[in-house]
Motif scaffolding. Structure first.
Motif, PDB file in Angstrom:
ATOM      1  N   ASP A  35      33.611  -5.477  -9.900  1.00 16.67           N
ATOM      2  CA  ASP A  35      34.984  -5.198  -9.475  1.00 16.67           C
ATOM      3  C   ASP A  35      35.532  -3.984 -10.200  1.00 16.67           C
ATOM      4  OD1 ASP A  35      35.582  -5.954 -12.015  1.00 16.67           O
ATOM      5  OD2 ASP A  35      36.349  -7.949 -11.444  1.00 16.67           O
ATOM      6  N   ALA A  36      36.815  -3.742 -10.003  1.00 15.30           N
ATOM      7  CA  ALA A  36      37.395  -2.522 -10.555  1.00 15.30           C
ATOM      8  C   ALA A  36      37.292  -2.473 -12.068  1.00 15.30           C
ATOM      9  CB  ALA A  36      38.871  -2.413 -10.124  1.00 15.30           C
ATOM     10  N   ASP A  37      37.268  -3.637 -12.763  1.00 11.43           N
ATOM     11  CA  ASP A  37      37.152  -3.646 -14.224  1.00 11.43           C
ATOM     12  C   ASP A  37      35.714  -3.482 -14.688  1.00 11.43           C
ATOM     13  OD1 ASP A  37      39.805  -4.230 -14.071  1.00 11.43           O
ATOM     14  OD2 ASP A  37      39.430  -6.434 -14.085  1.00 11.43           O
ATOM     15  N   GLY A  38      34.846  -3.537 -13.740  1.00  8.00           N
ATOM     16  CA  GLY A  38      33.429  -3.414 -14.106  1.00  8.00           C
ATOM     17  C   GLY A  38      32.805  -4.765 -14.348  1.00  8.00           C
ATOM     18  N   THR A  39      33.516  -5.825 -14.036  1.00  3.31           N
ATOM     19  CA  THR A  39      32.960  -7.150 -14.230  1.00  3.31           C
ATOM     20  C   THR A  39      31.977  -7.450 -13.123  1.00  3.31           C
ATOM     21  OG1 THR A  39      35.135  -7.730 -15.009  1.00  3.31           O
ATOM     22  CG2 THR A  39      33.577  -9.563 -14.671  1.00  3.31           C
ATOM     23  N   LEU A  40      30.834  -8.002 -13.530  1.00  6.66           N
ATOM     24  CA  LEU A  40      29.792  -8.309 -12.545  1.00  6.66           C
ATOM     25  C   LEU A  40      30.249  -9.442 -11.656  1.00  6.66           C
ATOM     26  CD1 LEU A  40      26.762  -7.715 -11.748  1.00  6.66           C
ATOM     27  CD2 LEU A  40      26.222  -9.768 -13.111  1.00  6.66           C
ATOM     28  N   VAL A  41      30.226  -9.207 -10.347  1.00  4.49           N
ATOM     29  CA  VAL A  41      30.595 -10.259  -9.406  1.00  4.49           C
ATOM     30  C   VAL A  41      29.338 -10.987  -8.956  1.00  4.49           C
ATOM     31  CG1 VAL A  41      31.675 -10.732  -7.167  1.00  4.49           C
ATOM     32  CG2 VAL A  41      32.548  -8.890  -8.616  1.00  4.49           C
ATOM     33  N   SER A  42      28.305 -10.184  -8.711  1.00  3.16           N
ATOM     34  CA  SER A  42      27.055 -10.788  -8.235  1.00  3.16           C
ATOM     35  C   SER A  42      25.910  -9.824  -8.528  1.00  3.16           C
ATOM     36  CB  SER A  42      27.168 -11.048  -6.723  1.00  3.16           C
ATOM     37  OG  SER A  42      25.914 -11.457  -6.203  1.00  3.16           O
ATOM     38  N   GLY A  43      24.709 -10.382  -8.568  1.00  5.48           N
ATOM     39  CA  GLY A  43      23.522  -9.511  -8.667  1.00  5.48           C
ATOM     40  C   GLY A  43      22.968  -9.362 -10.073  1.00  5.48           C
ATOM     41  N   ASP A  44      22.211  -8.286 -10.303  1.00  4.53           N
ATOM     42  CA  ASP A  44      21.517  -8.050 -11.568  1.00  4.53           C
ATOM     43  C   ASP A  44      22.459  -7.373 -12.539  1.00  4.53           C
ATOM     44  OD1 ASP A  44      18.829  -8.830 -10.505  1.00  4.53           O
ATOM     45  OD2 ASP A  44      19.218  -7.093  -9.176  1.00  4.53           O
ATOM     46  N   GLY A  45      22.787  -8.106 -13.620  1.00  6.31           N
ATOM     47  CA  GLY A  45      23.768  -7.611 -14.585  1.00  6.31           C
ATOM     48  C   GLY A  45      23.324  -6.345 -15.300  1.00  6.31           C
ATOM     49  N   ASP A  46      22.001  -6.174 -15.455  1.00  3.96           N
ATOM     50  CA  ASP A  46      21.563  -5.008 -16.226  1.00  3.96           C
ATOM     51  C   ASP A  46      21.399  -3.763 -15.361  1.00  3.96           C
ATOM     52  OD1 ASP A  46      19.516  -6.151 -14.832  1.00  3.96           O
ATOM     53  OD2 ASP A  46      17.976  -5.830 -16.394  1.00  3.96           O
ATOM     54  N   LEU A  47      21.686  -3.839 -14.044  1.00  2.00           N
ATOM     55  CA  LEU A  47      21.557  -2.647 -13.194  1.00  2.00           C
ATOM     56  C   LEU A  47      22.762  -1.743 -13.430  1.00  2.00           C
ATOM     57  CD1 LEU A  47      19.718  -1.455 -10.920  1.00  2.00           C
ATOM     58  CD2 LEU A  47      21.377  -2.407  -9.306  1.00  2.00           C
TER      59      LEU A  47
END
Lengths: 457, 222
Positions: free
Chosen positions: A95-107
């Motif tokens: 999202d806009a804050d850069g928080t991971l919503v879904s998927g590979d966190g290290d990408l």
């Protein structure tokens, strides 16, 4: 004659001027083919990634309208998304804050630059990947979707295309270079033929070059032929001059010698017989020197005696030489003989007769009464030889080079000599491309002068 | 014996005339080809000595004209030029001998004598060389008026040498001269005949051995 290092060569020049730009041009062609072959592949695979990004975006919801994004991605959908037999697919939604919503966190997920989506090549988990960033809005909330795949399929496809393009281009390059090389070689053949024609000529041959040559070379051949004409004319007028000089010198000398001889025998001249005999001797010496000078002039390379060259029988020449000097050898009590084996050479009869006369003359002059002089000829290897051998006192080894010099006479020489004999012999030998050597006679006594002809007929 | 000398150089002509006269020949001298032609029309000669380098018509042209009109008169050509072409063309045109200037008088006289003798032996069957007298038709030989008995082969060798007096005769040529009687003659056999001839003729007419070449009957008078 081998061309010297660094000599300008038309062939080398043509090859350099044609091959260097052609190679560059063909190299550029390969590069352009590579680019135009690989960019559609990249575009096609990038489009597939973009489709994936849009598919992910379609599953995002801003349920509450508060900017919190829900990823409504069923496991089956993710499985479909990741399904690939060759490459690994990665994605991340933030999202806009850069928080991971879904998927590979290290990408790594960055907002797109320029195009949306925008693509980059990076390293991920120790492997090169192609990553696309796509920015979109879900409701009121901004999201960034990163979608990436490893590049195995791309590399494989690029390699396939590259291989076929470069192979074709390289074949074309090699074919072109070969054609250019052959063309230059064939195109320059008239020049090589002309060179061979000139090389085969005798140094004394001044006949015009008559082989057909290309118009580009014609001026050169014309200039050469003009030069040959000039030299031939000069040689001809020199021979004319020599013939006239011979006539003008010899006729009065004949008269003087004959008159002195008559006077010396005349009873009226008894009181001055000694002086008359001295004068007679002196005139004979003068006549001999005049003859030798004329012979030398005729034997010189500029005399252009080529048209006097014919097939000759050395044995007959040797026999004539002996017969011509028989009276003198009898008078001086020297046994003059021949050992003549059959041998034929290509030469000037007049010049070789003069050569042999000088050799026999020298041998008779330096051999004491009771000595032997032998004229020999025969075959040796592919060539023939003519030699005169005496058993006189011989020529000291350190004098052998000097006796060839013009007007040089051995200390204590007797006879009518003027010191031109061996110079004439050497000049005539050179005119026949024959080798002159001076050695000891039989058993280390006397002298053996030998002429070796490289080729016999 | 009458000799016509065609030579334009006064000094040379005078010396030749006096030299030949001393040797016992009657000599007429002219200075041009034209004079030579008219002299030959009015007189008869045994030999002509012709210089190539005559003013106007040269000696070779004169020779050519003589041969064209069928004159068999022996001609000795004198030349100051040494180019082989001159000698060859002189002999081709029918000269009997040539001599290159500067020559010695004794040489000229010897050549003249040889030419006259050769032309006489063609018409007359007697050949006289010093003390030697050969009757070619009868195969008879006399030395100082005394007849000498020779075998057929000895005669053949002597005849061949005498017809070429003053010149080297190759052994092979002597073999051929004998071969008409007997096919089986080797070069070594010639040595035997020559040795017998030397004994029978005595030292007055020397037959020289020329090592490696053959034999030469010396012209005793030269």
């Amino acid at each position: 004659m081998q061309p010297a290092e660094g000599t300008p060569s038309i062939r080398r020049r043509l090859l350099l001027l044609l091959l260097a730009p052609l190679s560059l041009l063909l190299g550029l062609g390969v590069f352009i083919d590579y680019l135009s072959g690989t960019s559609p592949i990249r575009t096609a695979y990038d489009r597939a990634l973009r489709e994936d990004a849009l598919a992910i975006a379609a599953h995002l919801r801003d349920e509450d309208g508060n900017g919190r994004i829900d990823a409504d991605l069923p496991p089956q959908a993710v499985a479909v998304l990741r399904a690939d037999s060759v490459d690994s697919i990665y994605y991340a939604v933030r999202d806009a804050d850069g928080t991971l919503v879904s998927g590979d966190g290290d990408l790594p997920t960055e907002p797109p630059r320029g195009d949306n989506p925008s693509f980059r090549d990076i390293q991920f988990r120790g492997e090169p990947i192609r990553i696309g960033s796509y920015a979109t809005r879900v409701g009121n909330a901004a999201v960034t979707i990163a979608i990436a795949e490893t590049t195995r399929k791309r590399v494989a496809a690029t390699t396939r295309i590259l291989t076929s393009i470069v192979l074709t281009d390289l074949l074309q390059l090699a074919g072109t270079l070969l054609l250019v090389w052959l063309g230059v070689r064939y195109g320059l053949r008239p020049l090589r033929d002309l060179g061979a024609q000139i090389r085969q000529r005798s140094a004394r041959d001044l006949a015009p070059l008559d082989a057909p040559v290309p118009i580009e070379v014609q001026p050169l051949v014309n200039a050469l032929n003009n030069l040959f004409d000039t030299v031939r004319a000069a040689a001809h007028s020199q021979q004319q001059f020599l013939a006239n000089a011979a006539h003008q010198l010899r006729t009065p000398l004949t008269g003087i010698i004959a008159q002195l001889e008559l006077l010396a025998r005349d009873p009226a001249g008894a009181a001055i017989r000694e002086q008359l005999l001295d004068l007679h001797q002196g005139s004979r010496r003068l006549a001999h020197t005049a003859n030798q000078l004329l012979a030398l002039a005729r034997a010189e390379p500029t005399a252009n005696t080529q048209d006097q060259f014919h097939e000759l029988d050395l044995a007959a020449l040797a026999g004539d030489g002996v017969a011509d000097h028989l009276d003198r050898s009898l008078a001086e009590q020297i046994d003059l003989g021949a050992d003549a084996q059959p041998a034929r050479v290509f030469g000037s009869a007049w010049l070789l007769r003069e050569l042999l006369a000088n050799l026999i003359d020298n041998a008779l002059s330096y051999t004491p009464a009771g000595g032997n002089v032998t004229v020999r000829c025969g075959r040796v290897g592919a060539g023939a030889f003519l030699e005169v051998e005496d058993d006189g006192p011989g020529i000291p080894a350190d004098e052998r080079a000097r006796v060839r010099e013009r007007f040089y006479r051995l200390p204590g020489s007797r006879g009518n000599g003027c010191g031109l004999g061996l110079a004439i012999v050497e000049e005539i030998a050179r005119a026949h491309e024959a080798k002159l050597s001076i050695d000891d006679g039989p058993g280390g006594h006397g002298t053996r002068v030998r002429i070796e002809f490289a080729r016999r007929v | 014996m009458r000799i016509l000398v065609v030579e334009d150089d006064a000094l040379v002509a005078d010396a030749i005339r006096r030299g030949l006269a001393k040797a016992g020949y009657a000599v007429d001298h002219v200075g041009s080809a034209e004079q030579a032609t008219s002299a030959m029309e009015s007189e008869s000669f045994d030999l002509a000595v012709v210089d190539i380098g005559l003013p106007g018509t040269d000696g070779l042209t004169l020779l050519q004209r003589m041969r064209r009109t069928g004159t068999a008169l022996p001609v000795l050509i004198l030349t100051a030029r040494d180019a082989l072409a001159d000698r060859v063309s002189a002999l081709d045109l029918g000269a009997d001998d040539y001599l290159v200037k500067p020559f010695e008088l004794p040489e000229l006289i010897a050549r003249c004598r040889a030419l006259i003798r050769r032309s006489r032996s063609a018409t007359n069957s007697d050949l006289v060389i010093g003390p030697l007298r050969l009757e070619l038709g009868a195969h008879r030989v006399e030395v100082d008026g005394v007849a000498v008995n020779l075998t057929r082969r000895e005669w053949a060798v002597l005849e061949c040498l005498a017809l070429n007096v003053g010149r080297v005769v190759a052994k092979e040529r002597l073999v051929q001269a004998i071969a008409s009687w007997d096919e089986e003659i080797g070069a070594n056999a010639i040595e035997v005949y020559v040795s017998r001839l030397r004994t029978k003729l005595g030292g007055a007419t020397p037959i020289r051995t020329v090592r490696g070449l053959g034999y030469r009957l010396d012209d005793a008078a030269s």
